[in-house]
Design a protein around this motif. Structure first.
Motif, PDB file in Angstrom:
ATOM      1  N   HIS A 184       4.117  -9.288  16.299  1.00 14.90           N
ATOM      2  CA  HIS A 184       3.110  -8.494  17.021  1.00 14.90           C
ATOM      3  C   HIS A 184       2.191  -9.395  17.834  1.00 14.90           C
ATOM      4  CE1 HIS A 184       0.052  -5.484  17.875  1.00 14.90           C
ATOM      5  NE2 HIS A 184       0.862  -4.560  17.382  1.00 14.90           N
ATOM      6  N   VAL A 185       1.919  -8.993  19.052  1.00 15.22           N
ATOM      7  CA  VAL A 185       1.132  -9.814  19.978  1.00 15.22           C
ATOM      8  C   VAL A 185      -0.312 -10.028  19.510  1.00 15.22           C
ATOM      9  CG1 VAL A 185       0.489  -7.835  21.420  1.00 15.22           C
ATOM     10  CG2 VAL A 185       0.527 -10.121  22.416  1.00 15.22           C
ATOM     11  N   LEU A 186      -0.839  -9.114  18.707  1.00 16.75           N
ATOM     12  CA  LEU A 186      -2.236  -9.219  18.277  1.00 16.75           C
ATOM     13  C   LEU A 186      -2.391  -9.634  16.813  1.00 16.75           C
ATOM     14  CD1 LEU A 186      -3.753  -6.022  19.986  1.00 16.75           C
ATOM     15  CD2 LEU A 186      -3.779  -8.386  20.811  1.00 16.75           C
ATOM     16  N   LEU A 187      -1.319 -10.023  16.183  1.00 14.63           N
ATOM     17  CA  LEU A 187      -1.380 -10.280  14.743  1.00 14.63           C
ATOM     18  C   LEU A 187      -2.400 -11.357  14.380  1.00 14.63           C
ATOM     19  CD1 LEU A 187      -0.248  -9.688  11.927  1.00 14.63           C
ATOM     20  CD2 LEU A 187       1.481 -11.455  12.340  1.00 14.63           C
ATOM     21  N   SER A 188      -2.454 -12.434  15.144  1.00 20.34           N
ATOM     22  CA  SER A 188      -3.347 -13.547  14.785  1.00 20.34           C
ATOM     23  C   SER A 188      -4.817 -13.143  14.805  1.00 20.34           C
ATOM     24  CB  SER A 188      -3.116 -14.742  15.714  1.00 20.34           C
ATOM     25  OG  SER A 188      -3.443 -14.411  17.055  1.00 20.34           O
ATOM     26  N   GLN A 189      -5.175 -12.119  15.614  1.00 21.37           N
ATOM     27  CA  GLN A 189      -6.571 -11.675  15.692  1.00 21.37           C
ATOM     28  C   GLN A 189      -6.909 -10.604  14.656  1.00 21.37           C
ATOM     29  OE1 GLN A 189      -4.448 -12.176  18.559  1.00 21.37           O
ATOM     30  NE2 GLN A 189      -5.741 -11.579  20.294  1.00 21.37           N
ATOM     31  N   ALA A 190      -5.897 -10.110  13.952  1.00 22.31           N
ATOM     32  CA  ALA A 190      -6.077  -8.934  13.091  1.00 22.31           C
ATOM     33  C   ALA A 190      -6.586  -9.333  11.714  1.00 22.31           C
ATOM     34  CB  ALA A 190      -4.764  -8.162  12.986  1.00 22.31           C
ATOM     35  N   GLY A 191      -7.869  -9.685  11.629  1.00 19.45           N
ATOM     36  CA  GLY A 191      -8.443 -10.154  10.381  1.00 19.45           C
ATOM     37  C   GLY A 191      -9.167  -9.102   9.562  1.00 19.45           C
ATOM     38  N   MET A 192      -9.072  -7.831   9.980  1.00 16.84           N
ATOM     39  CA  MET A 192      -9.783  -6.766   9.259  1.00 16.84           C
ATOM     40  C   MET A 192      -8.828  -5.672   8.791  1.00 16.84           C
ATOM     41  SD  MET A 192     -13.206  -6.358  11.646  1.00 16.84           S
ATOM     42  CE  MET A 192     -13.829  -5.037  10.600  1.00 16.84           C
ATOM     43  N   ILE A 250       1.796  -1.662   1.110  1.00 17.51           N
ATOM     44  CA  ILE A 250       3.042  -2.418   1.293  1.00 17.51           C
ATOM     45  C   ILE A 250       3.075  -3.057   2.675  1.00 17.51           C
ATOM     46  CG2 ILE A 250       5.557  -2.243   1.450  1.00 17.51           C
ATOM     47  CD1 ILE A 250       5.422   0.030  -0.607  1.00 17.51           C
ATOM     48  N   PHE A 251       2.812  -2.260   3.714  1.00 12.88           N
ATOM     49  CA  PHE A 251       2.894  -2.843   5.061  1.00 12.88           C
ATOM     50  C   PHE A 251       1.638  -3.619   5.437  1.00 12.88           C
ATOM     51  CE2 PHE A 251       1.643   1.639   6.127  1.00 12.88           C
ATOM     52  CZ  PHE A 251       0.489   1.416   6.874  1.00 12.88           C
ATOM     53  N   VAL A 252       0.509  -3.279   4.842  1.00 13.72           N
ATOM     54  CA  VAL A 252      -0.702  -4.068   5.092  1.00 13.72           C
ATOM     55  C   VAL A 252      -0.556  -5.473   4.509  1.00 13.72           C
ATOM     56  CG1 VAL A 252      -3.153  -4.293   4.502  1.00 13.72           C
ATOM     57  CG2 VAL A 252      -2.274  -2.109   5.331  1.00 13.72           C
ATOM     58  N   ASN A 253      -0.043  -5.560   3.305  1.00 10.48           N
ATOM     59  CA  ASN A 253       0.160  -6.884   2.702  1.00 10.48           C
ATOM     60  C   ASN A 253       1.176  -7.702   3.482  1.00 10.48           C
ATOM     61  OD1 ASN A 253      -1.700  -6.586   0.621  1.00 10.48           O
ATOM     62  ND2 ASN A 253      -0.203  -5.653  -0.759  1.00 10.48           N
ATOM     63  N   GLU A 254       2.215  -7.055   3.982  1.00 13.16           N
ATOM     64  CA  GLU A 254       3.200  -7.758   4.797  1.00 13.16           C
ATOM     65  C   GLU A 254       2.541  -8.330   6.058  1.00 13.16           C
ATOM     66  OE1 GLU A 254       6.984  -9.169   6.090  1.00 13.16           O
ATOM     67  OE2 GLU A 254       6.335  -8.398   4.147  1.00 13.16           O
ATOM     68  N   ALA A 255       1.697  -7.532   6.691  1.00  9.11           N
ATOM     69  CA  ALA A 255       1.014  -7.993   7.898  1.00  9.11           C
ATOM     70  C   ALA A 255       0.057  -9.130   7.577  1.00  9.11           C
ATOM     71  CB  ALA A 255       0.264  -6.836   8.549  1.00  9.11           C
ATOM     72  N   LYS A 256      -0.644  -9.053   6.469  1.00  9.04           N
ATOM     73  CA  LYS A 256      -1.581 -10.112   6.081  1.00  9.04           C
ATOM     74  C   LYS A 256      -0.837 -11.414   5.806  1.00  9.04           C
ATOM     75  CE  LYS A 256      -4.676  -8.837   3.016  1.00  9.04           C
ATOM     76  NZ  LYS A 256      -5.203  -8.120   1.832  1.00  9.04           N
ATOM     77  N   HIS A 257       0.279 -11.327   5.114  1.00  7.55           N
ATOM     78  CA  HIS A 257       1.069 -12.526   4.830  1.00  7.55           C
ATOM     79  C   HIS A 257       1.632 -13.112   6.114  1.00  7.55           C
ATOM     80  CE1 HIS A 257       1.705 -10.845   0.521  1.00  7.55           C
ATOM     81  NE2 HIS A 257       0.593 -11.541   0.597  1.00  7.55           N
ATOM     82  N   ALA A 258       2.110 -12.250   7.012  1.00  4.79           N
ATOM     83  CA  ALA A 258       2.648 -12.736   8.290  1.00  4.79           C
ATOM     84  C   ALA A 258       1.554 -13.395   9.115  1.00  4.79           C
ATOM     85  CB  ALA A 258       3.272 -11.578   9.066  1.00  4.79           C
ATOM     86  N   ARG A 259       0.350 -12.845   9.040  1.00  6.09           N
ATOM     87  CA  ARG A 259      -0.772 -13.429   9.798  1.00  6.09           C
ATOM     88  C   ARG A 259      -1.121 -14.818   9.259  1.00  6.09           C
ATOM     89  NH1 ARG A 259      -6.476 -13.369   9.321  1.00  6.09           N
ATOM     90  NH2 ARG A 259      -7.481 -13.675  11.370  1.00  6.09           N
ATOM     91  N   GLU A 260      -1.094 -14.973   7.948  1.00  8.92           N
ATOM     92  CA  GLU A 260      -1.398 -16.266   7.336  1.00  8.92           C
ATOM     93  C   GLU A 260      -0.439 -17.357   7.839  1.00  8.92           C
ATOM     94  OE1 GLU A 260      -1.235 -15.564   3.175  1.00  8.92           O
ATOM     95  OE2 GLU A 260      -3.094 -14.386   3.128  1.00  8.92           O
ATOM     96  N   ALA A 261       0.762 -16.945   8.178  1.00  9.27           N
ATOM     97  CA  ALA A 261       1.763 -17.913   8.622  1.00  9.27           C
ATOM     98  C   ALA A 261       1.577 -18.360  10.065  1.00  9.27           C
ATOM     99  CB  ALA A 261       3.167 -17.321   8.444  1.00  9.27           C
ATOM    100  N   VAL A 262       0.738 -17.602  10.819  1.00 13.42           N
ATOM    101  CA  VAL A 262       0.597 -17.937  12.244  1.00 13.42           C
ATOM    102  C   VAL A 262      -0.790 -18.433  12.635  1.00 13.42           C
ATOM    103  CG1 VAL A 262       2.414 -16.316  12.916  1.00 13.42           C
ATOM    104  CG2 VAL A 262       0.035 -15.545  12.901  1.00 13.42           C
ATOM    105  N   ILE A 263      -1.722 -18.434  11.687  1.00 15.27           N
ATOM    106  CA  ILE A 263      -3.078 -18.902  12.023  1.00 15.27           C
ATOM    107  C   ILE A 263      -3.336 -20.268  11.376  1.00 15.27           C
ATOM    108  CG2 ILE A 263      -3.993 -16.597  12.386  1.00 15.27           C
ATOM    109  CD1 ILE A 263      -5.280 -16.757   9.648  1.00 15.27           C
TER     110      ILE A 263
END
Length: 263
Positions: A184-192, A250-263
């Protein structure tokens, strides 16, 4: 809850195709005097792409995100007979009846993630939405967002709800973590994401989701290859959405984990 209403227009002029690809959307005039980006039932994934566009857009609108107005776009039998391009003529002939249009935002430019800064809350809202509706097409390569009047507008939700292309085991599909969110193009900014999840779960009540699902026109639900009535198909979409919402962790945790990998 007051029923939602989607206006119906009649397409009067095919102006130009907007891009290459299977869906072949086009800019067109309608009888209300406005221009629309029209997606056709005779292209690509047929009515399922139109259903995904309708549901994804109206869920986004319910959540307060910027979405151009959606309309039902009618093509009559005679439309397109004078079109010189044979491929487009075939497309229009196969699309007689009800299609979907999105109000054309004149002067809008494609969203550039380098040039336009999106705040943490808005990024989180958009990432949550796309994980919820399983939208695989909001990436750096194709953001499917516009910048218009200094605001970010979402367009093209037709690649959402990909479970409906196989139309089996929707219960399992509703609980998927949606691994594609890593692109996702905005994943790195999605901290909330946790805060947005809490807010959105309250907004998307059963009544709200049922009202949105009930917008799907009957003629988009007459599927020859499934042994279900239009109402039963609507019920699958509704049950998919309510089940997915109930299991949003389930999908929120997936997004959080994916974000951790790109920031």
């Amino acid at each position: 809850m007051t029923p939602l209403e989607i206006r119906k227009v009649t397409v009067t002029r095919y102006i130009t195709p907007l891009r290459e690809g299977g869906s072949l959307p086009a800019l067109a005039d309608a009888d209300d005097g406005f221009k629309y980006v029209v997606k056709f039932r005779g292209a690509g994934h047929g009515v399922k792409a139109l259903i995904a566009e309708l549901l994804g857009s109206e869920i986004a609108r319910k959540l307060g995100l910027k979405i151009p107005e959606i309309v039902y776009a009618e093509l009559d039998e005679a439309f397109g007979r004078t079109e010189g391009d044979e491929e487009i003529q075939d497309l229009l002939r196969a699309s007689q009846g009800l299609n979907i249009g999105m109000h054309f935002l004149s002067g809008a430019i494609n969203f550039d993630p380098v040039a336009v800064e999106v705040d943490e809350e808005l990024a989180s809202r958009i990432v949550w939405l796309d994980a919820f509706i399983t939208n695989i097409d909001r990436t750096f390569r194709n953001t499917n967002m516009l910048h218009w009047h200094k605001e970010v507008w979402l367009i093209d939700n037709g690649a959402s709800f990909y479970f409906h292309h196989s139309w089996n085991n929707w219960e399992k599909q509703a609980r998927t973590p949606f691994a594609y969110i890593k692109d996702h193009v905005l994943l790195s900014q999605a901290g909330m994401l946790d805060e947005v999840d809490s807010a959105f779960r309250k907004q998307l009540t059963d009544d709200a989701l049922r009202t949105i699902v009930d917008l799907i026109p009957e003629e988009w639900l007459e599927w020859e290859y499934v042994d279900q009535t239009p109402q039963q198909i609507r019920d699958v979409y509704f049950n998919f959405l309510t089940t997915r919402l109930a299991n949003s962790g389930i999908f929120v945790n997936e997004a959080k984990h994916a974000r951790e990998a790109v920031i």
